[in-house]
Design an enzyme around this catalytic site. Sequence first.
Site, PDB file in Angstrom:
ATOM      1  N   LYS A  72       0.852  -1.307  -0.192  1.00  0.00           N
ATOM      2  CA  LYS A  72       0.031   0.041  -0.061  1.00  0.00           C
ATOM      3  C   LYS A  72       0.815   1.348  -0.086  1.00  0.00           C
ATOM      4  O   LYS A  72       1.840   1.385   0.687  1.00  0.00           O
ATOM      5  CB  LYS A  72      -0.870  -0.064   1.200  1.00  0.00           C
ATOM      6  CG  LYS A  72      -1.892   0.976   1.101  1.00  0.00           C
ATOM      7  CD  LYS A  72      -2.923   0.810   2.584  1.00  0.00           C
ATOM      8  CE  LYS A  72      -3.921   1.839   2.589  1.00  0.00           C
ATOM      9  NZ  LYS A  72      -4.912   1.454   3.887  1.00  0.00           N
ATOM     10  N   SER A 148      -9.770   1.602   2.985  1.00  0.00           N
ATOM     11  CA  SER A 148      -9.026   2.344   1.973  1.00  0.00           C
ATOM     12  C   SER A 148      -7.906   1.582   1.228  1.00  0.00           C
ATOM     13  O   SER A 148      -7.289   1.784   0.472  1.00  0.00           O
ATOM     14  CB  SER A 148      -8.161   3.380   2.574  1.00  0.00           C
ATOM     15  OG  SER A 148      -7.359   2.880   3.779  1.00  0.00           O
ATOM     16  N   SER A 172     -10.070  -0.776   7.262  1.00  0.00           N
ATOM     17  CA  SER A 172      -9.159  -0.508   5.901  1.00  0.00           C
ATOM     18  C   SER A 172      -8.658  -1.786   5.263  1.00  0.00           C
ATOM     19  O   SER A 172      -8.297  -1.785   3.918  1.00  0.00           O
ATOM     20  CB  SER A 172      -8.408   0.703   5.653  1.00  0.00           C
ATOM     21  OG  SER A 172      -8.950   1.648   5.612  1.00  0.00           O
TER      22      SER A 172
HETATM   23  N1  GLN Z   1     -13.093   4.005   6.307  1.00  0.00           N
HETATM   24  C1  GLN Z   1     -12.537   4.529   7.607  1.00  0.00           C
HETATM   25  C2  GLN Z   1     -12.286   5.909   7.409  1.00  0.00           C
HETATM   26  O1  GLN Z   1     -12.613   6.369   6.292  1.00  0.00           O
HETATM   27  C3  GLN Z   1     -11.603   3.643   7.881  1.00  0.00           C
HETATM   28  C4  GLN Z   1     -10.376   3.979   7.175  1.00  0.00           C
HETATM   29  C5  GLN Z   1      -9.136   3.223   7.559  1.00  0.00           C
HETATM   30  O2  GLN Z   1      -9.239   1.980   8.142  1.00  0.00           O
HETATM   31  N2  GLN Z   1      -7.819   3.467   7.091  1.00  0.00           N
HETATM   32  O3  GLN Z   1     -11.611   6.522   8.151  1.00  0.00           O
END
Ligand code: GLN
Length: 481
Positions: A72, A148, A172
């Site tokens: 990532k 994400s 995420s």
């Molecule tokens: N979707 C969640 C957010 O927008 C979690 C994102 C994540 O785990 N990085 O914060």
Amino acid sequence: MELNALTAHQLLKEIAAGGSGSRDIVSGLVARNKQLNQRVKGYVRLDDSGESLIDDRSSGSGVLKGIPISVKDNICTKGLNTECCSQILQGFKPPYDATVIRKLKQAGVCVFGAKTNMDEFAFGSSTENSCFGPTSNPWNLECVPGGSSGGSAAVVASDQAVWALGSDTGGSIRQPASFCGVVGMKPTYGRVSRYGLIAFASSLDQIGPITKDTRDCAILMNAISGHDPLDSTSVDIEVPDFTESLTGDIKGLKIGIPKEYFVEGLDKEVKAVIEEAMEKLKSLGAKCLPVSLPHTEYAVPVYYIIATAEASSNLARFDGVQYGLRNKDLKQGLIDMYKRTRQEGFGQEAKRRIILGTFVLSHGYYDAYYLRALKVRTLIKQDFDRAFRDVDCLITPTSPTPAFRIGERIKDPLKMYLSDIFTISANLSGIPAISVPAGFTRKGLPVGLQILSEPFTEGMLLRVAHAFEQNTPWHKEKPKL
Ligand code: GLN
């Protein structure tokens, strides 16, 4: 099967038998990328030459020799762009490797692809907030892959990667794994070093594996776990051999079903898949018991206070001086340069979170929002402590819905935030959780089963997930591309 479709443990056998080497594996992946990256867009900054896709400059000769990994874009890789898919980090090449990358290189792994797409700074649930544009879900190109870590999940699901690293602050890793039909684990907070992970919310972030099956998940956990003096929140506790948990035996285990997770808003087909999974686990000898996590309804608001507060503070360092983008118009002075750089460099969602986070931390509101959220966070954690007195693990859906369409939620941040309702509590409590493929909707979209357990018992998650996987066909299904 083609080499690019194999798991890491299958490839290790191939290599040991003298069948194929690292070069063959990389060529297989490069060919697959050429065929698919235009459509799936899981990798960013790919060029066609193939060779530049691989960074094997310091690959060691450990137990994973010859296996590539996709990473990532928020995990630092020495000399290789790491931009969190944000314009503000344009051109940033870290001078060092994250601890997880250093460990993997020592084990003989090379970094493949430059690198996987994500929501800017990991803010999002769909990978639409990337400055490179969205990634598509390999099961339906019109749908999001989740986020994400959507790029990581999509390239693993479409056999453009052997396995991948993601990061999980509120879901995420698990939510994209669920949307793309692969395995994703968020380890216990402190199990895996965060050194070199570009911080979103430091008290919630963890790096973890996204893999084609549970055995690969265990192998990757073995490679990346362990105490690191460079991360003060990393815990000095023994790391077991996680592959030893893959016994297939779950007889007599007590599995809790939290009633707060089976309520309005849960998609009917997702619910049916999870109920079927429950029956499967019972047929394998586990006992399912109802449990209650009464503070569940506060998880989303508490998370969006704490995560944005920490994000606003972490993102203050991106000012055009030390990293990435700088607005070159210096006529109005330094402060003005900061402002212009941040205005140009951050996307809309990043700006929204910085403003929200700054607000909840500001004088006069700190006690009402941030401090109160910390107290409710403790109550959420205590719900789990209580539940784990009676059961060995919990199961829930990973996400209330299957993958949604690109564009469907992007204009409605609240609706997007609710996508994380089932994954956020694990981050707030620091406990480990895994998502495993559990079935499909009628339209052919994958559905994930989430398993949660006590801190530092990832072995329990792997034991249950592996028994379920080995007795169901879901992990063998591949998207038709
Ligand atoms: N979707 C969640 C957010 O927008 C979690 C994102 C994540 O785990 N990085 O914060």
